[in-house]
Scaffold this motif. Structure first.
Motif, PDB file in Angstrom:
ATOM      1  N   GLN A   1       0.825  -1.227   0.000  1.00  0.00           N
ATOM      2  CA  GLN A   1       0.000   0.000   0.000  1.00  0.00           C
ATOM      3  C   GLN A   1       0.853   1.268   0.000  1.00  0.00           C
ATOM      4  N   ILE A   2       2.162   1.118   0.157  1.00  0.00           N
ATOM      5  CA  ILE A   2       3.028   2.305   0.231  1.00  0.00           C
ATOM      6  C   ILE A   2       3.835   2.447  -1.062  1.00  0.00           C
ATOM      7  N   SER A   3       3.764   3.638  -1.655  1.00  0.00           N
ATOM      8  CA  SER A   3       4.489   3.807  -2.923  1.00  0.00           C
ATOM      9  C   SER A   3       5.888   4.393  -2.669  1.00  0.00           C
ATOM     10  N   ILE A   4       6.765   4.107  -3.619  1.00  0.00           N
ATOM     11  CA  ILE A   4       8.163   4.550  -3.506  1.00  0.00           C
ATOM     12  C   ILE A   4       8.473   5.446  -4.699  1.00  0.00           C
ATOM     13  N   GLU A   5       9.086   6.583  -4.436  1.00  0.00           N
ATOM     14  CA  GLU A   5       9.571   7.409  -5.551  1.00  0.00           C
ATOM     15  C   GLU A   5      11.074   7.619  -5.385  1.00  0.00           C
ATOM     16  N   ILE A   6      11.808   7.253  -6.415  1.00  0.00           N
ATOM     17  CA  ILE A   6      13.270   7.404  -6.371  1.00  0.00           C
ATOM     18  C   ILE A   6      13.641   8.775  -6.947  1.00  0.00           C
ATOM     19  N   ILE A   7      14.440   9.510  -6.203  1.00  0.00           N
ATOM     20  CA  ILE A   7      14.887  10.817  -6.686  1.00  0.00           C
ATOM     21  C   ILE A   7      16.402  10.764  -6.898  1.00  0.00           C
ATOM     22  N   PRO A   8      16.845  10.876  -8.139  1.00  0.00           N
ATOM     23  CA  PRO A   8      18.269  10.656  -8.411  1.00  0.00           C
ATOM     24  C   PRO A   8      19.171  11.743  -7.850  1.00  0.00           C
ATOM     25  N   GLY A   9      20.432  11.372  -7.634  1.00  0.00           N
ATOM     26  CA  GLY A   9      21.418  12.332  -7.131  1.00  0.00           C
ATOM     27  C   GLY A   9      22.723  12.191  -7.896  1.00  0.00           C
ATOM     28  N   ILE A  10      23.615  13.123  -7.680  1.00  0.00           N
ATOM     29  CA  ILE A  10      24.924  13.067  -8.351  1.00  0.00           C
ATOM     30  C   ILE A  10      25.777  12.029  -7.632  1.00  0.00           C
ATOM     31  N   THR A  11      26.106  10.953  -8.335  1.00  0.00           N
ATOM     32  CA  THR A  11      26.919   9.906  -7.727  1.00  0.00           C
ATOM     33  C   THR A  11      28.390  10.348  -7.627  1.00  0.00           C
ATOM     34  N   ALA A  12      29.123   9.700  -6.715  1.00  0.00           N
ATOM     35  CA  ALA A  12      30.512  10.099  -6.463  1.00  0.00           C
ATOM     36  C   ALA A  12      31.364  10.089  -7.739  1.00  0.00           C
ATOM     37  N   ALA A  13      31.093   9.144  -8.648  1.00  0.00           N
ATOM     38  CA  ALA A  13      31.882   9.078  -9.887  1.00  0.00           C
ATOM     39  C   ALA A  13      31.763  10.390 -10.660  1.00  0.00           C
ATOM     40  N   LEU A  14      30.569  10.940 -10.716  1.00  0.00           N
ATOM     41  CA  LEU A  14      30.357  12.156 -11.504  1.00  0.00           C
ATOM     42  C   LEU A  14      30.802  13.404 -10.739  1.00  0.00           C
TER      43      LEU A  14
END
Ligand code: SAH
Length: 246
Positions: free
Chosen positions: A100-113
């Motif tokens: 019943q719980i939705s998930i939203e992924i919010i991207p970030g700047i990864t260490a490689a970049l």
């Protein structure tokens, strides 16, 4: 009820995306490993903060779902991007028990970049990202992937290059890479990217082998074309420059 899984970027508030900032403003409670929670705490003082230790990942995910079940908007925070050696996958796995719980992924700047930008332009061609941590991956597989990336002449970013227990893993990794790569291959290390105490160094693969780094460092190994231009680590993409020669 919703859980945002937010990549905070490598460190500073300036590296947070606008979307991540909006999600953090929108949530009631922020959950994460204490180091990451501390990175954002001062910017969202009115929020509730829940912290767990580094190795308590499953507990942390469950905590997020339990808070969401109480009717709260939850932000689960990770450094860099939550999908790069982060919690995004585990959140979906644990989330199967909370349909019943939705998930939203919010991207970030990864260490490689984040690190690449500090070094110059090391990743402008094909690159591979490999973690040297054998906590969740068998060492044989890590070795195999290092060999394949070296053989394929990929630029390589190494995450988790070292820790107290794994103090000689970078040295071992370099020995594996040296089976296919020249000693003079241009490499870079960036410590504390976008955080206090940021340090950057460009060196050869042979020098890298004899360098000690810590777990707050990302390591870059260039491909056979990577060079140093004006003190920066640059991997050319193959453009012809004869027409702009002065
Ligand atoms: N999800 C994170 C990676 C977590 S794995 C991301 O996308 O960036 C942890 C490893 O990431 C560290 O051992 C280090 O190699 C790298 N790392 C993360 N943040 C860093 C930073 N600010 N500076 C240097 N390396 C960093």
């Amino acid at each position: 009820m919703k859980i945002y899984v937010i990549g905070l970027g490598p460190g500073s508030y300036e590296n947070l995306t606008i979307k991540a900032d909006r999600a953090l403003r929108d949530c009631d409670v922020v959950i994460g490993y204490s180091v990451y929670v501390d990175l954002v705490k001062e910017y969202y003082p009115e929020k509730e903060f829940l912290q767990t230790a580094m190795t308590k990942e499953v507990e942390r995910c469950k905590m997020a779902f339990e808070e969401a079940e109480k009717g709260k908007h939850v932000a689960m925070v990770c450094s860099g991007d939550a999908g790069v050696y982060g919690m995004a996958g585990l959140m979906y796995q644990v989330g199967e028990a909370y349909p019943q719980i939705s998930i939203e992924i919010i991207p970030g700047i990864t260490a490689a970049l984040g690190g690449a930008a500090v070094l110059g332009a090391p990743l402008t061609h094909d690159f591979a990202v490999i973690s040297l941590s054998d906590l969740l991956t068998p060492m044989e597989q890590i070795t195999e992937r290092l060999l394949d990336a070296a053989k394929g002449d990929f630029c390589i970013c190494l995450y988790n290059p070292s820790s107290k227990k794994r103090y000689d893993y970078l040295e071992k990794a370099c020995d594996i890479l040296l089976e296919y790569r020249q000693e003079g291959t241009v490499c870079g290390i960036v410590k504390n990217i976008a955080r206090k105490g940021e340090e950057v160094k460009i060196l050869t693969l042979k020098e890298l082998r004899d360098t000690k780094v810590d777990m707050f460092t990302t390591v870059f190994i260039g491909n056979s074309q990577t060079k140093v231009i004006s003190g920066k680590m640059v991997t050319p993409r193959g453009y012809h420059l004869f027409h702009c020669q002065r």
